[in-house]
Every structure is written in structure tokens, then in C-alpha cells.
Design an enzyme around this catalytic site. Sequence first.
Site, PDB file in Angstrom:
ATOM      1  CG  HIS A 166      52.356 -22.371  55.557  1.00 49.25           C
ATOM      2  ND1 HIS A 166      53.043 -21.107  55.069  1.00 49.25           N
ATOM      3  CD2 HIS A 166      51.718 -21.587  54.825  1.00 49.25           C
ATOM      4  CE1 HIS A 166      52.669 -19.891  55.403  1.00 49.25           C
ATOM      5  NE2 HIS A 166      51.441 -20.331  55.228  1.00 49.25           N
ATOM      6  CD  GLU A 167      48.298 -22.789  52.022  1.00 47.24           C
ATOM      7  OE1 GLU A 167      47.179 -22.516  53.788  1.00 47.24           O
ATOM      8  OE2 GLU A 167      49.228 -22.225  51.818  1.00 47.24           O
ATOM      9  CG  HIS A 207      47.438 -20.688  57.413  1.00 46.70           C
ATOM     10  ND1 HIS A 207      47.966 -19.706  58.486  1.00 46.70           N
ATOM     11  CD2 HIS A 207      47.770 -20.143  56.096  1.00 46.70           C
ATOM     12  CE1 HIS A 207      48.383 -18.711  57.875  1.00 46.70           C
ATOM     13  NE2 HIS A 207      49.165 -19.279  56.261  1.00 46.70           N
TER      14      HIS A 207
END
Length: 311
Positions: A226-227, A230
Site C-alpha cells: 500500500h505505502e 503511494h
Amino acid sequence: MRIEVPVRKASIYFCGLVVVVVTLVAGMGTSTVAQGQGNRVGQGGGQPPPMRPDGLGPQLVCGTADLDPDTAMLVEDYSRRMSERIDPLLTSSHVIPVYWHRIHASNGSGGVVSNTQIANQIAVLNSAYGASGFSFSLTGTTDTNNDAWYTTTGGSSETAMKNALRAGGSNALNIYSNNMGSGLLGWATFPWSYASNPKMDGVVILFSSVPGGTAAPYNLGDTATHEVGHWMGAYHTFQGGCSKANDSVSDTPAERSPAYGCPSGRDSCAGPRYPGVDPIHNFMDYTDDACMDTFSAGQNARMNQMWTAYR
């Protein structure tokens, strides 16, 4: 419940090939400043995180703040312009070198992530990003004992940590694993922030969220997935709520708010204007690791565009 960050003003200044995105955010009480900009999105105030909707423990969240519609529009326009140019300084290879920084308490305790767990986390990333054409290769590992860095959720301690440890160039993924608080699982910088603040570039994750960690149901490695999303330029699927702009990707259905657990059939933006049920299986939502398994074709295309523009 996620605490949204109100954005007062955003501007983009053009200077040759360098973009500086200036975002002035409203204060949030005791929330800390991170990434050298903006506010860390967490529970704040020393309060414990709220319980999950299903009652199975605390609800942990991502600390990367969503962009307001005006800022997102400016970023999209500039990113398109940047991706259309040819810059020999940017990296053509899609094999991403990874520098992993294990942060422990000053006495050496805590923050244990074994070499096997790191290897397994790299494998999780390679599986998740395979369809996008990117792969990850571990280049280096460090261990640091520092109480302030071990529990940082941003601010001066994050700045000191990253200035001391960050390695590699614009294409290098630096992962810092620590025991952050405030109900956070992790946070990341966006690719367009690199030019103005390269030392802050990277991803911070809760050490126990790696494969085989103790942060169940967030211990299969998808906090890092997920990170890193980003870091590659992807937004939360719920950014913008029920709107057409949403997360700036056309093939992820609009989503009013984060999804937790794995709520099959959830449709928070109903009606003909917003077709499709919520993308609860998408890596950029907030569902459990076992529920996440996909990036959309549009997200994959976006990550490639952002790589061309900024990495």
C-alpha cells in the site's frame, strides 16, 4: 475513523524541470509534521486507535494524507507535462533497488525484522507489482538503535532519521521499519516530492506488518504494498469520495470512505453515476491484508507515468 486533513491552499511553481508543490495545511492539535511537509494523519492526542467495525482489535490506518481536488488537479497536469518530456537523468530501468532500514530502541530491543521476513516482503512486492512491469531487488540493509526514531510518527525525528540513513538516487526505494504509534501502519512520500526534498523520499512501515509479523490482520506484507503504491504515485481509492475525479484513475469505482475488514458487496457510492461496487480488494483501500490482491490496469498505467515523470 480516519481523520481528514483540511488543505487551505496549494500552488505549483515551475522552474525549468523542477516542480515544487507547496501545501499549507491547517493545524491538527498534537499531530506531527512529517515528510518535511503536511501533517501525519493518525489518531493523535495520545489516544488509542478506535476498534475495527468487526470488533476484532484496533483499526490501524495509513498516515499518508489525501490531496484535496484542487491540489490533485495541479499535480495531474504537471505530471502529464513531465512524463511527456525526455530527461536523461531519470531512470529507464524498472528494477527498483531497495534499501531497508531496521530501527530499534536505543538499547537494541524491538523492531525485529528477520532477513527472511525482508526477503518475503520483497517477494510480496514483486507479486503485487508484477503486472505493472516493476520489480524490487534488495540492495542493502541497515540496523540503527535510536529511541526517537523507533517510535517516530513524523516531525524532526523522521527528518533526522531519513537524513542520516537514506541511500540511493531518485529510483531507490528506502523502507524504514519501526514501532510507530498513533494507530498508524505506515506512510509514504509521493514521487513529485523527490525533486524538492530528496532526503525525505521513502516509505515508513510498522515493523510487525511484514509477512509473519504480529500485527494481524495486517501481517501479510500489504502495508508495504500500500505505502509503496503511494511512493509510486497511487492515491487511496477513497480519495475524493463519491466524485468522478476520485483517485485520478478511471477504472477504480468511486468509494465514499475507507473499507475495513473485507465487506463483500459494499457500495458506498450507489446509483448510475457511480457504477461498480467499492474496490475493497484493491491494495490502495484499507481492508485486511488477506482481502487485498490487486491494482487496476489504470493504477498500473499511472505508476508507469509517474515513474517516467519523476524517477
